[in-house]
Design a protein around this motif. Structure first.
Motif, short mmCIF file in Angstrom:
data_model
loop_
_atom_site.label_atom_id
_atom_site.label_comp_id
_atom_site.label_asym_id
_atom_site.label_seq_id
_atom_site.Cartn_x
_atom_site.Cartn_y
_atom_site.Cartn_z
N ALA A 1 0.84 -1.34 0.06
CA ALA A 1 0.08 -0.12 0.10
C ALA A 1 0.88 1.27 -0.05
O ALA A 1 0.58 2.08 -0.65
N ALA A 2 1.89 1.21 0.88
CA ALA A 2 2.89 2.48 0.70
C ALA A 2 3.39 2.66 -0.93
O ALA A 2 3.72 3.80 -0.90
N VAL A 3 4.11 1.54 -1.35
CA VAL A 3 4.62 1.64 -2.64
C VAL A 3 3.47 2.22 -3.49
O VAL A 3 3.75 3.02 -4.61
N PHE B 1 -3.48 1.76 -13.16
CA PHE B 1 -3.09 1.94 -11.62
C PHE B 1 -3.84 0.76 -10.82
O PHE B 1 -3.35 0.05 -9.98
N TRP B 2 -5.18 0.76 -10.95
CA TRP B 2 -5.81 -0.33 -10.63
C TRP B 2 -5.43 -1.76 -10.80
O TRP B 2 -5.49 -2.88 -10.19
N LEU B 3 -5.10 -2.06 -12.07
CA LEU B 3 -4.29 -3.29 -12.72
C LEU B 3 -3.34 -3.53 -11.92
O LEU B 3 -2.86 -4.92 -11.39
N LEU B 4 -2.28 -2.73 -11.88
CA LEU B 4 -1.12 -2.69 -11.07
C LEU B 4 -1.57 -3.15 -9.68
O LEU B 4 -0.84 -4.14 -8.97
N ALA B 5 -2.36 -2.42 -8.95
CA ALA B 5 -2.77 -2.63 -7.57
C ALA B 5 -3.17 -3.92 -7.24
O ALA B 5 -2.86 -4.54 -6.46
N TRP C 1 0.97 9.40 -6.06
CA TRP C 1 1.49 10.78 -5.62
C TRP C 1 2.23 11.12 -6.92
O TRP C 1 2.32 12.44 -7.26
N GLY C 2 3.12 10.15 -7.38
CA GLY C 2 3.80 10.47 -8.55
C GLY C 2 3.22 10.60 -9.73
O GLY C 2 3.51 11.67 -10.74
N VAL C 3 2.27 9.86 -9.94
CA VAL C 3 1.22 9.77 -10.98
C VAL C 3 0.32 11.32 -11.03
O VAL C 3 0.48 12.03 -12.13
#
Length: 146
Positions: free
Chosen positions: A15-17, A56-60, A23-25
């Motif tokens: 979750a931290a990653v 992002f959702w796919l990566l998460a 925040w970078g995106v």
């Protein structure tokens, strides 16, 4: 307890990653353009933001899947990866008596994880069998043979 603490720690680290990545995106992506003197929302109306949100959702989702998959293959006592998968059972008697399964063992002898190869009557969860003192068990087996 150590097993579940490690699992929660991996989830928190994931979750931290993902939070840092978000925040970078958000810092790199430009805000949506103004349309007819109105500021449109970023997610549902702007194609770039919608595409980034999907990725992002796919990566998460894949990160959570990998964390759970890794946790399933760990020893419940020492958290080391289980090794030496051994197939046992019979495919000819797979329906009732001796269904095929794969057993993996902790390298330090803390226990074995038995996972069914085929699900014949509903989904049977993997079964962890903890071993006490592995050397004592081996001595008992050796004494039975004599």
């Amino acid at each position: 307890m150590k097993y579940w603490t490690y699992f929660v720690a991996k989830l928190v680290a994931g979750a931290a990653v993902l939070d840092l990545l978000w925040w970078g995106v958000a810092a790199v992506m430009p805000p949506p353009e103004t349309f007819m003197r109105q500021q449109v929302k970023a997610f549902p109306q702007d194609l770039r933001w919608t595409s980034v949100m999907f990725l992002f959702w796919l990566l998460a989702a894949s990160l959570v899947y990998l964390i759970v998959w890794d946790q399933k293959g760990r020893c419940r006592t020492c958290l080391r990866r289980l090794r030496m998968p051994v197939e046992s059972g019979s495919w000819s008697k797979a329906t009732l008596f001796n269904p095929p399964r794969t057993e993996s063992i902790c390298p330090y002898g803390h226990g074995t994880l038995e996972q069914p190869e085929v699900h014949t009557s509903g989904k049977r969860p993997p079964e962890w069998k903890a071993h006490g003192d592995m050397w004592q068990e081996l001595e008992e087996l050796d004494s039975r043979r004599k």
